[in-house]
Design an enzyme around this catalytic site. Sequence first.
Site, short mmCIF file in Angstrom:
data_model
loop_
_atom_site.label_atom_id
_atom_site.label_comp_id
_atom_site.label_asym_id
_atom_site.label_seq_id
_atom_site.Cartn_x
_atom_site.Cartn_y
_atom_site.Cartn_z
N LYS A 1 40.61 41.71 26.97
CA LYS A 1 40.51 40.28 26.65
C LYS A 1 40.67 40.04 25.16
CE LYS A 1 37.40 38.81 30.41
NZ LYS A 1 36.05 38.28 30.72
N HIS B 1 51.13 51.89 59.45
CA HIS B 1 52.56 52.17 59.39
C HIS B 1 53.06 52.28 57.95
CE1 HIS B 1 53.06 51.50 63.73
NE2 HIS B 1 52.10 50.61 63.56
N GLU C 1 35.10 47.79 38.89
CA GLU C 1 34.55 47.28 37.65
C GLU C 1 33.09 47.68 37.47
OE1 GLU C 1 36.13 43.41 35.61
OE2 GLU C 1 34.42 42.87 36.86
#
EC number: 5.3.1.9
Length: 431
Positions: A403, A292, A271
């Site tokens: 938003k 792994h 951000e």
Amino acid sequence: MNVDIGNALASVASPGVSRESLERLDNHVAAAHERIERGMENQAHGYEALNLPQRTDPDEIRAAVEPIADAETLFTVGIGGSSLGAATITNALESDTETIFLDNVDPEWITSHLERVSLENAAINVVSRSGTTAETLANFLVVREAFESAGVDWTERTIVTTGESGPLRELADRHDLPALKVPDGVPGRFSALSAVGMVAAAVCGHDLEALLEGAAAEAETLSGSLFECPAYAYGATAYALDERGAGVNAMMPYAESLETSAEWFAQLWAESLGKDDLGQTPVRALGVTDQHSQLQLYRAGPRDKLVTFVTAQEGTDRQIPDTDVAELSYLGDATLGELLEAEFEATEASLAAAGRPNVRIEIERVDEYELGGLLYGLEAACVLAGELYGVNTFEQPAVEWAKNATRGLLGGGEFEEAEAVADKTELRVER
């Protein structure tokens, strides 16, 4: 924290950065440090976050949480920077208090937590600077209703951290709730060392002074040279490697307790730096688990990655029991801690042998002091990297776009961003 950038040098890694290039870059680091110092002195937006070790008042936080200090379970209702810093601290440290971070609006997930917990022994910590964050307010309303349905007076079990004005501040004033202020000039992702991140730590009984002292000690290392400052060494090296093609940064702590720190780092790095077609993409990993699952890619995939290891030098240990299986007999002479350390060193050496850049960040142990230093150091590294990229580290316009679109879709106003949702291009393949 200490930083070892040796495995990122061009003499051993590709992409890599030469010592000579780092020395040239150090001139830019010196200039950037002067800008950062001025920003801190002027309490400028964003830079003020680096003043938090001196500004945050632990006594004020402890006094505010006193009414809910007996909570067996704490629901922290927030999202992004209003949640991840607190989660990093409390998930790293042991406590008898269970912490649940409601940072998503998945209804099944929320319901499962509310139905599992004894709400009469729980408390609510709601965090939003604006007091209008859709996800946070929706979850708070749901949690409040659950408390009411269980016959629990939520007003006696709630603490609020918010701005000077807004719906949450008005709610706190109306119901006389304990309330703390989100510090001015501090973006959420840089707020872990304020009330935003430390209320949960206080309820859990952690040492707030030690968190701030560790951060303050890290602040003392900030200087005009990357060769003298661990935080700047990391920020400058990550920037330089990105400029040379390592556009992915895999954050890989070798401690289960630090797993959430990789999530916090991902928000901080993405951000803050992801602007103007610039920035390094953070990836979350965990040692030894992801040896792994992801190591194959890091060692033999595209040469576009920096792997950042975080390791603690000390910790509790446990002996591996002896076995009569011949092939496993060597384990009986070792401890789990020794196995963890051996796996870390082997992974680090594996990447170095393949010429893949990696950086080691060391802390002494996972405790409040070292955690405060780690959080502060990575924040300072991010601020420096933003200065080197030439972006505004402290804004997030792409987040605001989404938003607005969300509010528009839910009928929260007229937003042109919401209209763009209908323009989605589709190429559907259905069963």
